[in-house]
Design an enzyme around this catalytic site. Sequence first.
Site, PDB file in Angstrom:
ATOM      1  N   PRO A  77       4.664  -3.674 -12.750  1.00  0.00           N
ATOM      2  CA  PRO A  77       3.901  -4.489 -13.625  1.00  0.00           C
ATOM      3  C   PRO A  77       2.951  -3.846 -14.648  1.00  0.00           C
ATOM      4  O   PRO A  77       2.984  -2.621 -14.528  1.00  0.00           O
ATOM      5  CB  PRO A  77       3.339  -5.359 -12.799  1.00  0.00           C
ATOM      6  CG  PRO A  77       3.167  -4.728 -11.294  1.00  0.00           C
ATOM      7  CD  PRO A  77       4.280  -3.784 -11.403  1.00  0.00           C
TER       8      PRO A  77
ATOM      9  N   LYS B  49       2.423   3.192 -15.186  1.00  0.00           N
ATOM     10  CA  LYS B  49       3.752   3.973 -15.296  1.00  0.00           C
ATOM     11  C   LYS B  49       3.594   5.049 -16.181  1.00  0.00           C
ATOM     12  O   LYS B  49       4.169   6.309 -15.739  1.00  0.00           O
ATOM     13  CB  LYS B  49       4.806   2.716 -15.927  1.00  0.00           C
ATOM     14  CG  LYS B  49       4.974   1.617 -14.814  1.00  0.00           C
ATOM     15  CD  LYS B  49       6.016   0.477 -15.551  1.00  0.00           C
ATOM     16  CE  LYS B  49       5.536   0.049 -16.623  1.00  0.00           C
ATOM     17  NZ  LYS B  49       4.221  -0.719 -16.357  1.00  0.00           N
ATOM     18  N   THR B  50       3.139   5.062 -17.547  1.00  0.00           N
ATOM     19  CA  THR B  50       2.860   5.974 -18.304  1.00  0.00           C
ATOM     20  C   THR B  50       2.203   7.416 -17.858  1.00  0.00           C
ATOM     21  O   THR B  50       2.707   8.452 -18.122  1.00  0.00           O
ATOM     22  CB  THR B  50       2.419   5.610 -19.616  1.00  0.00           C
ATOM     23  OG1 THR B  50       3.099   4.368 -20.072  1.00  0.00           O
ATOM     24  CG2 THR B  50       2.496   6.631 -20.639  1.00  0.00           C
ATOM     25  N   THR B  51       1.074   7.070 -17.364  1.00  0.00           N
ATOM     26  CA  THR B  51       0.314   8.081 -16.583  1.00  0.00           C
ATOM     27  C   THR B  51       1.256   9.113 -15.619  1.00  0.00           C
ATOM     28  O   THR B  51       1.208   9.973 -15.602  1.00  0.00           O
ATOM     29  CB  THR B  51      -0.931   7.443 -15.820  1.00  0.00           C
ATOM     30  OG1 THR B  51      -1.748   6.601 -16.894  1.00  0.00           O
ATOM     31  CG2 THR B  51      -1.590   8.798 -15.121  1.00  0.00           C
TER      32      THR B  51
ATOM     33  N   TYR C  28       1.140 -12.697 -26.418  1.00  0.00           N
ATOM     34  CA  TYR C  28       0.199 -12.896 -25.255  1.00  0.00           C
ATOM     35  C   TYR C  28      -0.778 -14.126 -25.697  1.00  0.00           C
ATOM     36  O   TYR C  28      -1.290 -14.604 -24.850  1.00  0.00           O
ATOM     37  CB  TYR C  28      -0.736 -11.635 -25.225  1.00  0.00           C
ATOM     38  CG  TYR C  28       0.166 -10.408 -24.535  1.00  0.00           C
ATOM     39  CD1 TYR C  28       0.716 -10.752 -23.421  1.00  0.00           C
ATOM     40  CD2 TYR C  28       0.025  -9.060 -24.988  1.00  0.00           C
ATOM     41  CE1 TYR C  28       1.452  -9.597 -22.726  1.00  0.00           C
ATOM     42  CE2 TYR C  28       0.622  -7.970 -24.630  1.00  0.00           C
ATOM     43  CZ  TYR C  28       1.489  -8.351 -23.157  1.00  0.00           C
ATOM     44  OH  TYR C  28       2.199  -7.237 -22.348  1.00  0.00           O
TER      45      TYR C  28
ATOM     46  N   ASP D 291       9.250   5.979 -18.480  1.00  0.00           N
ATOM     47  CA  ASP D 291       8.163   4.893 -17.891  1.00  0.00           C
ATOM     48  C   ASP D 291       8.824   3.640 -17.938  1.00  0.00           C
ATOM     49  O   ASP D 291       7.917   2.790 -17.809  1.00  0.00           O
ATOM     50  CB  ASP D 291       6.952   5.246 -18.740  1.00  0.00           C
ATOM     51  CG  ASP D 291       7.006   4.639 -20.079  1.00  0.00           C
ATOM     52  OD1 ASP D 291       8.045   4.478 -20.791  1.00  0.00           O
ATOM     53  OD2 ASP D 291       5.918   4.513 -20.763  1.00  0.00           O
TER      54      ASP D 291
ATOM     55  N   GLU E 161      -3.455  -6.302 -25.429  1.00  0.00           N
ATOM     56  CA  GLU E 161      -3.643  -6.921 -24.123  1.00  0.00           C
ATOM     57  C   GLU E 161      -4.894  -7.769 -23.852  1.00  0.00           C
ATOM     58  O   GLU E 161      -4.807  -8.192 -22.606  1.00  0.00           O
ATOM     59  CB  GLU E 161      -3.254  -5.801 -23.390  1.00  0.00           C
ATOM     60  CG  GLU E 161      -2.145  -5.098 -23.195  1.00  0.00           C
ATOM     61  CD  GLU E 161      -1.883  -3.866 -22.229  1.00  0.00           C
ATOM     62  OE1 GLU E 161      -0.804  -3.328 -22.084  1.00  0.00           O
ATOM     63  OE2 GLU E 161      -2.967  -3.322 -21.839  1.00  0.00           O
TER      64      GLU E 161
END
Length: 345
Positions: A12, A17-19, A47, A85, A146
Amino acid sequence: MKHNLYIAIEGPIGVGKTTLARILGEAFKAEILLEAFEENPFLSDFYADRERYAFQTQIFFLLSRYRQQSRIVSDVLTRSSLVSDYLFAKDRLFARLNLRGDELVVYEELYATLSERIPTPDLVIYLRASTDVLMRRIAQRDRPYERGISRDYIEDVRQAYERFFSAYDEAPFLAIDTDHMDFAQNAEDRARVIGRIRAALEEGTYQPPLPEMPSSMPTAGPPVLAEGRRRLGDFQRFHEALDREKGFISDLYLNFICLTEEVGELGRELKHIWIEEEARSEQGIRRQQAQEAAIQARLPQLREELADILAFLLKIANAAGIDLEAAYVEKMEKNWRRTWPRPDR
């Protein structure tokens, strides 16, 4: 590892994920493919108003992800391993979460056409986290688009991922709970995650189908052993085949050590449940309801740890030459006939 690897990381929003993709790119000397989500011009509007901007946002993501995956993945794999990712199939997960009616029908037709041309990863890594942790991480990275994300939406996304991976069978996948780790800053956490991923790539995370049941099974006995249900002996034979196929060590003592480790991990999950139960009880929730809610929050992890414990019990029985089902039935028959002193009240 004889060929260039393709690893995709999923989970989620805010899970890391990118890290992790950057970490694995360095660890595996692989190129990395990062999702170009910031290029989506509808994202901040989505959003703020999900219903109004869902279709535009999702179609842009679908086409963007398709362009990346179809053009880059196959090309990179001819010369190097690749860590991404995101998984292309995530697009459908979000579409089903955000689209309705004719918009979803149009999307599904387009997705079906495009997905046929997308390479399948060698391993999918599913990063889990609780909603509170996800919200904290999203706030910490403070991406402008975000800032309008609601907690309810993140909870919906988290649950959608749980449902998605509960039935996912397109590629081997490894689930990692990230609530209590920081692989970005903590070297031990980072090494542990990389070690688990290396082991998954070497051993595979899928097990072959369990043996088919014999055509004639006894119908007498407890309902759980009735015809059409699997027997413990089937699971023991499966582990014998699995050990041979994967080259796993079947040593009695090593499997006992592994069993104690899995029991410790079960204890860790029960600790999380107990802490959550106490917190809910302090909020005035009835004890039984608090416990049920706490268990539900950790149910995927609890299921996995119990399954691991059963697996090593079966392996120990195999190493000792014991028919575990017969031993269990014999012992329970003794227990049934036995009389225990009742505690004083």
